[in-house]
Write an enzyme that holds these catalytic residues in place. Structure first.
Site, mmCIF file in Angstrom:
data_model
loop_
_atom_site.group_PDB
_atom_site.id
_atom_site.type_symbol
_atom_site.label_atom_id
_atom_site.label_comp_id
_atom_site.label_asym_id
_atom_site.label_seq_id
_atom_site.Cartn_x
_atom_site.Cartn_y
_atom_site.Cartn_z
ATOM 1 N N GLN A 68 0.841 -1.200 0.000
ATOM 2 C CA GLN A 68 0.000 0.000 0.000
ATOM 3 C C GLN A 68 0.875 1.248 0.000
ATOM 4 O O GLN A 68 1.851 1.335 0.747
ATOM 5 C CB GLN A 68 -0.903 0.037 1.235
ATOM 6 C CG GLN A 68 -1.865 1.230 1.203
ATOM 7 C CD GLN A 68 -2.722 1.369 2.443
ATOM 8 O OE1 GLN A 68 -2.209 1.682 3.518
ATOM 9 N NE2 GLN A 68 -4.016 1.137 2.314
ATOM 10 N N CYS A 98 -6.143 7.627 5.586
ATOM 11 C CA CYS A 98 -5.372 7.820 6.824
ATOM 12 C C CYS A 98 -5.743 9.132 7.519
ATOM 13 O O CYS A 98 -5.689 10.198 6.907
ATOM 14 C CB CYS A 98 -3.875 7.800 6.507
ATOM 15 S SG CYS A 98 -2.873 7.976 7.984
HETATM 16 C C1 LIG Z 1 -3.523 1.379 14.450
HETATM 17 C C2 LIG Z 1 -4.155 1.462 13.090
HETATM 18 C C3 LIG Z 1 -3.343 1.586 11.972
HETATM 19 C C4 LIG Z 1 -3.907 1.687 10.703
HETATM 20 N N1 LIG Z 1 -3.081 1.778 9.598
HETATM 21 C C5 LIG Z 1 -3.637 1.827 8.349
HETATM 22 C C6 LIG Z 1 -2.808 1.852 7.174
HETATM 23 O O1 LIG Z 1 -1.577 1.810 7.233
HETATM 24 N N2 LIG Z 1 -3.437 1.915 5.965
HETATM 25 C C7 LIG Z 1 -4.809 1.942 5.845
HETATM 26 O O2 LIG Z 1 -5.329 2.002 4.731
HETATM 27 N N3 LIG Z 1 -5.595 1.891 6.939
HETATM 28 C C8 LIG Z 1 -5.049 1.824 8.161
HETATM 29 N N4 LIG Z 1 -5.869 1.720 9.263
HETATM 30 C C9 LIG Z 1 -7.322 1.585 9.083
HETATM 31 C C10 LIG Z 1 -7.725 0.110 9.028
HETATM 32 O O3 LIG Z 1 -7.187 -0.527 7.891
HETATM 33 C C11 LIG Z 1 -9.261 -0.052 8.993
HETATM 34 O O4 LIG Z 1 -9.753 0.642 7.881
HETATM 35 C C12 LIG Z 1 -9.926 0.483 10.258
HETATM 36 O O5 LIG Z 1 -9.263 0.033 11.409
HETATM 37 C C13 LIG Z 1 -11.402 0.088 10.324
HETATM 38 O O6 LIG Z 1 -11.542 -1.308 10.303
HETATM 39 P P1 LIG Z 1 -11.778 -2.168 11.659
HETATM 40 O O7 LIG Z 1 -12.981 -1.564 12.353
HETATM 41 O O8 LIG Z 1 -12.003 -3.561 11.139
HETATM 42 O O9 LIG Z 1 -10.543 -2.012 12.481
HETATM 43 C C14 LIG Z 1 -5.322 1.654 10.541
HETATM 44 C C15 LIG Z 1 -6.124 1.513 11.680
HETATM 45 C C16 LIG Z 1 -5.560 1.408 12.944
HETATM 46 C C17 LIG Z 1 -6.475 1.242 14.142
#
Ligand SMILES: Cc1cc2nc3c(=O)[nH]c(=O)nc-3n(C[C@H](O)[C@H](O)[C@H](O)COP(=O)(O)O)c2cc1C
Length: 316
Positions: A68, A98
């Site tokens: 990514q 992000c």
């Molecule tokens: C600690 C953390 C780091 C993340 N890093 C990224 C990332 O590098 N790239 C990205 O597209 N989303 C990133 N996200 C978002 C997640 O991919 C995801 O979209 C978000 O956590 C919602 O999904 P969930 O409710 O299943 O956690 C991050 C989320 C968290 C909590």
């Protein structure tokens, strides 16, 4: 149904991807983002975030890992996308979600959701730079402060040639606060044919079913939920019950590096503590463990505690 493991910077590294894909149920992983500003990055940057590139860009369990990229300049993103693909990444994913202030200040990540045309230009330029057989995919939130551009952004990304769009069903302002607005993904679907993947707030197999119903998406991406319940994907597929704690403790030992690197190897005390933070949501035992190891800096001590709790069930 395809289930993707979400990119999570500082959390889902190659060891975590290794472990969760061994547990099973995932079809694709996406790496933590590689920040692209105004240069072609050296290969070592790609290998550092995605060591799987040394092995055909697959985890040891055989699940493909896609690099990514996060940035704002179409040309620099395109050049780095070429590198990712040349190194073996199965296509490239673009991060438009992000929420980090530092990233948004320099016009990367979710702030681009205010600029539909920039999204279009980025995706189109990257698409043109990458061989046609390599997918260019994107990940968005529903908007920055509000959802008014959610459909326009998705349509622009689709028209620019992306072949898949993951939608984290919240705005940047909504952060990570429940609920996720899965029904908005259904709204997006009414305006574009791009294959959609629903993401956000899926913690249980029931959540997954509700999300599929409300979003009209079959495909899902799991983030924090997969850290809280390591075999969440398999429970969603209906092939396993939630993993017992003893097995989770075995995974924690593996994650500590103990089994991989031997007694004197590299350890990740802080990573273990961080993972406990996610596990607490599903396992009361994780809270107890966290309190036991909170002050420990020496990984041997942490592993000793974990060994008492693990079932000695080895992960394949
Ligand atoms: C600690 C953390 C780091 C993340 N890093 C990224 C990332 O590098 N790239 C990205 O597209 N989303 C990133 N996200 C978002 C997640 O991919 C995801 O979209 C978000 O956590 C919602 O999904 P969930 O409710 O299943 O956690 C991050 C989320 C968290 C909590």
């Amino acid at each position: 149904m395809r289930i993707l493991l979400a990119p999570m910077e500082g959390v889902v590294d190659h060891l975590m991807r290794d472990m969760l894909t061994r547990v099973g149920g995932f079809d694709l992983c996406v790496t933590e983002f590689i920040r692209v500003v105004d240069q072609k990055l050296p290969k070592r940057t790609f290998y550092k975030l995605c060591p799987e590139l040394h092995h055909g860009s697959k985890t040891p369990a055989g699940v493909p890992v896609r690099v990514q990229l996060l940035g704002q300049h179409p040309q620099w993103l395109a050049e780095n996308a070429q590198t990712a693909v040349e190194l073996g990444s199965p296509g490239v994913d673009l991060n438009f979600g992000c929420p980090a202030k530092t990233v948004n200040k320099s016009k990367g990540g979710a702030v681009l959701l205010k600029e539909t045309e920039t999204l279009y230009n980025i995706v189109k330029t990257v698409r043109e730079a990458v061989p046609v057989d390599q997918p260019v995919t994107a990940k968005i939130r529903l908007g920055f402060e509000d959802k008014t551009l959610a459909v326009d952004n998705a349509v622009a990304i689709s028209e620019a040639g992306a072949s898949q769009l993951v939608v984290h069903a919240r705005t940047k302002t909504e952060g990570y606060k429940p609920p996720a607005y899965w029904d908005w993904i259904a709204k997006i679907r009414q305006h574009t044919d791009i294959p959609l993947v629903a993401n956000g707030e899926i913690w249980t197999a029931d959540d997954a079913r509700n999300c599929q119903q409300q979003s009209t998406c079959t495909d899902l991406m799991l983030g924090r939920g997969a850290l809280a319940l390591p075999n969440l994907a398999q429970t969603i597929r209906g092939v396993e019950n939630p993993m017992p704690w003893e097995q989770v403790a075995s995974l924690l030992i593996r994650y500590s590096g103990y089994e991989i690197y031997g007694d004197k190897g590299r350890y990740y005390p802080n990573r273990i503590k961080q993972w406990c933070g996610y596990l607490k949501r599903q396992y009361g035992q994780a809270e107890v463990l966290f309190n036991d190891i909170r002050r420990m800096q020496n990984a041997d001590d942490i592993v000793a505690v974990l060994k008492r709790q693990s079932s000695h069930v080895k992960v394949a």
